[in-house]
Design a protein around this motif. Sequence first.
Motif, PDB file in Angstrom:
ATOM      1  N   ASP A 157       0.990  -1.296   0.046  1.00 23.06           N
ATOM      2  CA  ASP A 157      -0.122   0.006  -0.027  1.00 23.06           C
ATOM      3  C   ASP A 157       0.891   1.209   0.177  1.00 23.06           C
ATOM      4  O   ASP A 157       0.854   2.346  -0.714  1.00 23.06           O
ATOM      5  CB  ASP A 157      -0.966  -0.069   1.213  1.00 23.06           C
ATOM      6  CG  ASP A 157      -2.034  -1.090   1.236  1.00 23.06           C
ATOM      7  OD1 ASP A 157      -2.240  -1.443   0.101  1.00 23.06           O
ATOM      8  OD2 ASP A 157      -2.853  -1.043   2.171  1.00 23.06           O
ATOM      9  N   LYS A 160       2.523   2.073  -3.416  1.00 22.99           N
ATOM     10  CA  LYS A 160       1.403   2.618  -4.330  1.00 22.99           C
ATOM     11  C   LYS A 160       1.251   3.964  -3.946  1.00 22.99           C
ATOM     12  O   LYS A 160       0.952   4.662  -4.940  1.00 22.99           O
ATOM     13  CB  LYS A 160       0.399   1.919  -4.295  1.00 22.99           C
ATOM     14  CG  LYS A 160       0.512   0.294  -4.714  1.00 22.99           C
ATOM     15  CD  LYS A 160      -0.680  -0.654  -4.729  1.00 22.99           C
ATOM     16  CE  LYS A 160      -0.356  -2.008  -5.428  1.00 22.99           C
ATOM     17  NZ  LYS A 160      -1.529  -2.955  -5.392  1.00 22.99           N
ATOM     18  N   PHE A 164       1.773   6.892  -6.599  1.00 25.73           N
ATOM     19  CA  PHE A 164       0.634   7.625  -6.702  1.00 25.73           C
ATOM     20  C   PHE A 164       0.879   9.148  -6.758  1.00 25.73           C
ATOM     21  O   PHE A 164       0.518   9.995  -7.682  1.00 25.73           O
ATOM     22  CB  PHE A 164      -0.754   7.210  -6.211  1.00 25.73           C
ATOM     23  CG  PHE A 164      -2.022   7.983  -6.335  1.00 25.73           C
ATOM     24  CD1 PHE A 164      -2.247   8.245  -7.702  1.00 25.73           C
ATOM     25  CD2 PHE A 164      -2.616   8.396  -5.255  1.00 25.73           C
ATOM     26  CE1 PHE A 164      -3.643   8.729  -7.984  1.00 25.73           C
ATOM     27  CE2 PHE A 164      -3.840   9.021  -5.577  1.00 25.73           C
ATOM     28  CZ  PHE A 164      -4.234   9.494  -6.660  1.00 25.73           C
ATOM     29  N   THR A 205      -8.447   3.044  -1.560  1.00 28.24           N
ATOM     30  CA  THR A 205      -8.860   3.506  -2.921  1.00 28.24           C
ATOM     31  C   THR A 205      -8.234   4.907  -3.006  1.00 28.24           C
ATOM     32  O   THR A 205      -7.870   5.439  -4.008  1.00 28.24           O
ATOM     33  CB  THR A 205     -10.317   3.322  -3.151  1.00 28.24           C
ATOM     34  OG1 THR A 205     -10.522   1.945  -3.199  1.00 28.24           O
ATOM     35  CG2 THR A 205     -10.705   3.951  -4.709  1.00 28.24           C
ATOM     36  N   THR A 208      -4.285   5.421  -2.604  1.00 28.49           N
ATOM     37  CA  THR A 208      -3.515   4.637  -3.852  1.00 28.49           C
ATOM     38  C   THR A 208      -3.737   5.216  -5.069  1.00 28.49           C
ATOM     39  O   THR A 208      -3.110   5.058  -6.145  1.00 28.49           O
ATOM     40  CB  THR A 208      -3.462   3.255  -3.677  1.00 28.49           C
ATOM     41  OG1 THR A 208      -4.487   2.640  -3.903  1.00 28.49           O
ATOM     42  CG2 THR A 208      -2.994   2.933  -2.190  1.00 28.49           C
ATOM     43  N   GLY A 209      -5.122   5.796  -5.146  1.00 20.00           N
ATOM     44  CA  GLY A 209      -5.687   5.948  -6.641  1.00 20.00           C
ATOM     45  C   GLY A 209      -6.290   4.616  -7.562  1.00 20.00           C
ATOM     46  O   GLY A 209      -6.376   4.689  -8.580  1.00 20.00           O
ATOM     47  N   GLU A 210      -6.427   3.510  -6.586  1.00 17.40           N
ATOM     48  CA  GLU A 210      -6.663   2.362  -7.428  1.00 17.40           C
ATOM     49  C   GLU A 210      -7.960   1.728  -6.652  1.00 17.40           C
ATOM     50  O   GLU A 210      -8.361   2.200  -5.764  1.00 17.40           O
ATOM     51  CB  GLU A 210      -5.716   1.398  -6.963  1.00 17.40           C
ATOM     52  CG  GLU A 210      -4.167   1.567  -7.757  1.00 17.40           C
ATOM     53  CD  GLU A 210      -3.324   0.362  -7.758  1.00 17.40           C
ATOM     54  OE1 GLU A 210      -3.319  -0.374  -6.859  1.00 17.40           O
ATOM     55  OE2 GLU A 210      -2.243   0.213  -8.204  1.00 17.40           O
ATOM     56  N   LYS A 211      -8.676   1.115  -7.409  1.00 18.80           N
ATOM     57  CA  LYS A 211      -9.986   0.333  -7.029  1.00 18.80           C
ATOM     58  C   LYS A 211      -9.726  -0.588  -6.022  1.00 18.80           C
ATOM     59  O   LYS A 211      -8.245  -1.189  -5.631  1.00 18.80           O
ATOM     60  CB  LYS A 211     -10.657  -0.250  -8.142  1.00 18.80           C
ATOM     61  CG  LYS A 211      -9.758  -1.602  -8.738  1.00 18.80           C
ATOM     62  CD  LYS A 211     -10.707  -2.087  -9.869  1.00 18.80           C
ATOM     63  CE  LYS A 211     -10.206  -3.550 -10.233  1.00 18.80           C
ATOM     64  NZ  LYS A 211     -10.034  -4.603  -9.164  1.00 18.80           N
ATOM     65  N   THR A 213      -9.466  -3.868  -3.889  1.00 22.88           N
ATOM     66  CA  THR A 213      -8.809  -5.172  -4.243  1.00 22.88           C
ATOM     67  C   THR A 213      -8.956  -6.044  -3.030  1.00 22.88           C
ATOM     68  O   THR A 213      -9.137  -5.746  -1.927  1.00 22.88           O
ATOM     69  CB  THR A 213      -7.255  -5.181  -4.528  1.00 22.88           C
ATOM     70  OG1 THR A 213      -6.615  -4.595  -3.556  1.00 22.88           O
ATOM     71  CG2 THR A 213      -7.281  -4.397  -6.047  1.00 22.88           C
ATOM     72  N   GLU A 218      -4.492  -8.908  -4.451  1.00 19.99           N
ATOM     73  CA  GLU A 218      -3.396  -8.208  -4.065  1.00 19.99           C
ATOM     74  C   GLU A 218      -1.815  -8.936  -4.230  1.00 19.99           C
ATOM     75  O   GLU A 218      -0.829  -8.652  -4.643  1.00 19.99           O
ATOM     76  CB  GLU A 218      -3.384  -7.637  -2.606  1.00 19.99           C
ATOM     77  CG  GLU A 218      -2.345  -6.824  -1.873  1.00 19.99           C
ATOM     78  CD  GLU A 218      -2.238  -5.509  -2.662  1.00 19.99           C
ATOM     79  OE1 GLU A 218      -1.147  -4.859  -2.733  1.00 19.99           O
ATOM     80  OE2 GLU A 218      -3.060  -4.881  -3.102  1.00 19.99           O
ATOM     81  N   GLN A 221      -0.552  -9.508  -7.643  1.00 23.73           N
ATOM     82  CA  GLN A 221       0.114  -8.271  -8.401  1.00 23.73           C
ATOM     83  C   GLN A 221       1.472  -8.284  -8.358  1.00 23.73           C
ATOM     84  O   GLN A 221       2.077  -8.902  -7.251  1.00 23.73           O
ATOM     85  CB  GLN A 221      -0.646  -6.903  -8.006  1.00 23.73           C
ATOM     86  CG  GLN A 221      -2.075  -7.064  -8.223  1.00 23.73           C
ATOM     87  CD  GLN A 221      -2.661  -5.747  -7.617  1.00 23.73           C
ATOM     88  OE1 GLN A 221      -2.099  -4.913  -6.919  1.00 23.73           O
ATOM     89  NE2 GLN A 221      -4.114  -5.327  -7.806  1.00 23.73           N
TER      90      GLN A 221
END
Length: 221
Positions: A157, A160, A164, A205, A208-211, A213, A218, A221
């Motif tokens: 996290d 990211k 980000f 979300t 990190t700017g991500e959807k 998960t 995780e 990835q």
Amino acid sequence: MLKNQRGNALFWVISAILAIALIFILALSGSFNLDPEKNVDDCTTNMKNIWVAANDYMLDTQKDFTGDLNVLRKTMRPNGKGAYLSDEKYCPESQGRKDAYLVFGKHATEMFEGELRHYNGIIVLCPNLDKFPKHILEKSFYDNMSITKLQTVMMNDMAKIDAFTKSNSKLKAEYLQKYLDFWKKTPNVDFQACISDPAYQAMRTEVTGEKATTETEEETQ
């Protein structure tokens, strides 16, 4: 003769001024360390030492670490080999101010195949991160340590968040502080409950700017 005396006097005055200026510059660089790259190295070394000390403390106590570094400095290890953390150090960019590092360690458990497992996840932030975005523990540090599933989640996290926010130091500091605050305030003590919490997913979300998960996504990835 008079000209020679004036010339000699002027020479000594200039020499004295230059000597004082040199002493001042050396004292300034010694006190505040004007080398940015060395400051990064020194600051991250301080954070690594704090992480190791907090991790050892949590392994022995199996409870949260609230972030009070005096606890690590004053608490002796069970083996009697000194305190968890030695001398008190600060970020070089604090320039003499005693700005404490921001730390929190979350202790969580998970029942796995009838065995209760204990996980530590520790966050250490530089108090000057809002001005110096390189003052951060990189993922490579955690890759070289023996870490738990919870620390792995935090490591990914935070990496990211770092990617980000890029060089936006103020946003990086804001989002990492928000991340630390979540773990500090969450009442969940079960690992799966922590990472499945909608509040965690929403916060993650945002920072990190991500959807959102799942844990399985995780890990792949």
